[in-house]
Every structure is written in C-alpha cells, then in structure tokens.
Write a protein that holds these residues in place. Structure first.
Motif, mmCIF file in Angstrom:
data_model
loop_
_atom_site.group_PDB
_atom_site.id
_atom_site.type_symbol
_atom_site.label_atom_id
_atom_site.label_comp_id
_atom_site.label_asym_id
_atom_site.label_seq_id
_atom_site.Cartn_x
_atom_site.Cartn_y
_atom_site.Cartn_z
ATOM 1 N N PHE A 122 9.632 -9.687 -1.943
ATOM 2 C CA PHE A 122 10.113 -8.858 -0.526
ATOM 3 C C PHE A 122 11.301 -9.785 0.043
ATOM 4 C CE2 PHE A 122 6.791 -6.236 -1.417
ATOM 5 C CZ PHE A 122 6.637 -5.231 -0.420
ATOM 6 N N ASP A 123 12.105 -9.487 1.051
ATOM 7 C CA ASP A 123 12.992 -10.067 1.478
ATOM 8 C C ASP A 123 12.634 -11.248 2.674
ATOM 9 O OD1 ASP A 123 12.297 -8.609 3.844
ATOM 10 O OD2 ASP A 123 14.178 -7.488 4.254
ATOM 11 N N GLY A 124 11.317 -11.317 3.100
ATOM 12 C CA GLY A 124 11.181 -12.400 4.060
ATOM 13 C C GLY A 124 10.727 -11.523 5.368
ATOM 14 N N ARG A 125 10.930 -10.324 5.468
ATOM 15 C CA ARG A 125 10.773 -9.526 6.636
ATOM 16 C C ARG A 125 9.942 -8.412 6.529
ATOM 17 N NH1 ARG A 125 16.793 -10.114 9.076
ATOM 18 N NH2 ARG A 125 16.844 -12.661 9.427
ATOM 19 N N LEU A 130 14.189 -1.940 -4.475
ATOM 20 C CA LEU A 130 13.942 -1.790 -5.823
ATOM 21 C C LEU A 130 15.294 -1.397 -6.350
ATOM 22 C CD1 LEU A 130 11.859 -1.180 -7.889
ATOM 23 C CD2 LEU A 130 11.594 1.043 -6.821
ATOM 24 N N GLY A 131 15.601 -2.029 -7.674
ATOM 25 C CA GLY A 131 16.680 -1.466 -8.495
ATOM 26 C C GLY A 131 16.143 -0.539 -9.443
ATOM 27 N N ILE A 132 17.037 0.376 -9.964
ATOM 28 C CA ILE A 132 16.558 1.523 -10.892
ATOM 29 C C ILE A 132 17.875 1.680 -11.700
ATOM 30 C CG2 ILE A 132 15.809 3.772 -11.758
ATOM 31 C CD1 ILE A 132 14.057 3.762 -9.118
ATOM 32 N N ASP A 153 20.093 1.781 -5.997
ATOM 33 C CA ASP A 153 19.317 0.602 -5.257
ATOM 34 C C ASP A 153 18.423 1.762 -4.186
ATOM 35 O OD1 ASP A 153 20.318 -1.516 -6.483
ATOM 36 O OD2 ASP A 153 21.952 -1.245 -5.227
ATOM 37 N N ILE A 154 17.145 1.170 -4.040
ATOM 38 C CA ILE A 154 16.367 1.824 -3.100
ATOM 39 C C ILE A 154 15.680 0.841 -2.114
ATOM 40 C CG2 ILE A 154 14.401 3.344 -2.676
ATOM 41 C CD1 ILE A 154 14.758 4.331 -5.644
ATOM 42 N N ALA A 155 16.349 0.829 -0.856
ATOM 43 C CA ALA A 155 15.319 -0.068 0.169
ATOM 44 C C ALA A 155 14.574 0.455 0.912
ATOM 45 C CB ALA A 155 16.569 -0.439 0.857
ATOM 46 N N ASP A 163 6.103 -10.442 4.724
ATOM 47 C CA ASP A 163 6.084 -9.961 3.349
ATOM 48 C C ASP A 163 4.685 -9.443 2.960
ATOM 49 O OD1 ASP A 163 8.662 -10.201 3.385
ATOM 50 O OD2 ASP A 163 8.481 -12.201 1.821
ATOM 51 N N ASP A 164 3.780 -10.177 3.510
ATOM 52 C CA ASP A 164 2.239 -9.727 3.130
ATOM 53 C C ASP A 164 1.887 -8.413 3.922
ATOM 54 O OD1 ASP A 164 1.701 -12.066 1.527
ATOM 55 O OD2 ASP A 164 0.914 -13.234 3.073
ATOM 56 N N GLU A 165 2.309 -8.225 4.971
ATOM 57 C CA GLU A 165 2.148 -6.873 5.492
ATOM 58 C C GLU A 165 2.704 -5.998 5.167
ATOM 59 O OE1 GLU A 165 3.458 -7.731 9.628
ATOM 60 O OE2 GLU A 165 1.312 -8.524 10.146
ATOM 61 N N GLY A 166 4.158 -5.797 4.758
ATOM 62 C CA GLY A 166 4.869 -4.944 4.012
ATOM 63 C C GLY A 166 4.359 -4.797 2.597
ATOM 64 N N ARG A 167 3.757 -5.810 1.990
ATOM 65 C CA ARG A 167 3.309 -5.408 0.582
ATOM 66 C C ARG A 167 2.053 -4.778 0.579
ATOM 67 N NH1 ARG A 167 3.044 -10.471 -0.932
ATOM 68 N NH2 ARG A 167 5.376 -10.431 -1.609
#
Length: 188
Positions: A122-125, A130-132, A153-155, A163-167
C-alpha cells in the motif's frame, strides 16, 4: 434501481466486521472506498488509431467515457510536444465504482493465468495501486480485434488512515491478496 451487490455487502458485512476488528465506536469512523481511478498511457508517437482504440477499450471496461490526458510540456528526448495526447483516465464513484470492483474481483482477476494473488504493498495512507499488464482479462475486450495490448493502472482511494485499515477493507471486499508476502512480514 437496485443497490450494487458490493455496496450492500459493505453496509451489512464490511462495516460490522471492521468495527469489531479495529474497535470503531462510530459508524462514520469506518473506512470506505472513495473512488477508483483507472488510467492508461500510450506512446506519444503512436498512431491516432491507437488512442481511439484505447478510449474505446477503457470506456468498455469502466462503463463511462474516459478523459484523454495531454502532455503538459515538450520533451525532445521522447519526441513529445506540449498538448499531444499521451493517455486516458477515468474516475469511478458510487454505483459504477462498486460494479467495476465486483467485475474486477469476481471475473477479471481469476482469469489471469497462474494467478497467485495481488501484491500487498500500500502507499502508506491506506490507498492501493494495482497494475495490470494485459487488459484482455476483462471480458469486454476482444482478444482477436485487439492489436496493441497496453497495460492499465487502477488506484483504489480509501478513507483509511493506515495501510492495515485499507488492507482489511479491500480484503473484506474480496481482493485476493498474496498470502506469502503477509506471512513473510510477520516472520521478519
């Protein structure tokens, strides 16, 4: 009009699970998916038909017309002039965002050959990129008529603070993260 499956899933399953997991007192503290941005670039010296085909493909994948991005300044080494079209982007929010995420998780990602999950970086925030490399994993794209295979690219932009919350949020939406990377981080 009915509610998308993943929006209903978010309200009924993801929110209570994240409240239990992270101990949120208020429902408004629970992270949510704000938007999904899809973008793809092409060679500036490419044929104009390539750009038209890319616009058509991204529109088919996302369900809405993309914006053509243009070069902001000239770069001689890349044979790039200011104002030349260099890519396309589209921002998905609301219903179209949830429908795209569902198609990505349930249809497109499982069709990748030798798929072992997506990276967990993740980016830290709390946001994820994701790159396809091959857009033909989407059923809307025909392999026979497709000449150039540009990547995209998919953001995934979330309101998560870490990052843990986002994950955890994306994992509860069904994103297939790799198991080996998460296991190696805890062992180190």
């Amino acid at each position: 009009m009915s509610q998308p499956f993943l929006r209903k899933h978010y309200q009924e399953v993801v929110v209570p699970e994240l409240q239990k997991l992270h101990g949120y007192k208020n429902i408004h503290q629970v992270p949510r998916l704000e938007k999904i941005v899809i973008n793809s670039g092409v060679d500036a010296s490419a044929d104009k038909n390539v750009m038209a085909e890319l616009v058509k493909d991204i529109a088919a994948i996302s369900g809405q017309k993309p914006v053509v991005t243009k070069a902001r300044k000239s770069v001689a080494n890349f044979k790039l002039r200011e104002g030349m079209p260099i890519g396309v982007k589209v921002t998905l929010r609301g219903t179209s965002m949830y429908e795209f995420l569902y198609r990505l998780v349930a249809v497109a990602l499982p069709t990748i050959r030798d798929f072992r999950g997506i990276p967990t970086k993740f980016d830290g925030r709390g946001n994820y990129n994701l790159g396809i490399t091959d857009v033909t994993i989407f059923p809307e794209i025909s392999v026979e008529t497709h000449k150039a295979h540009p990547g995209l690219d998919i953001a995934f932009v979330t309101t998560a603070q870490t990052d843990d919350e986002g994950r955890d949020l994306l994992k509860l939406f069904g994103m297939p993260f790799r198991r080996s990377e998460a296991g190696s981080k805890t062992a180190a």
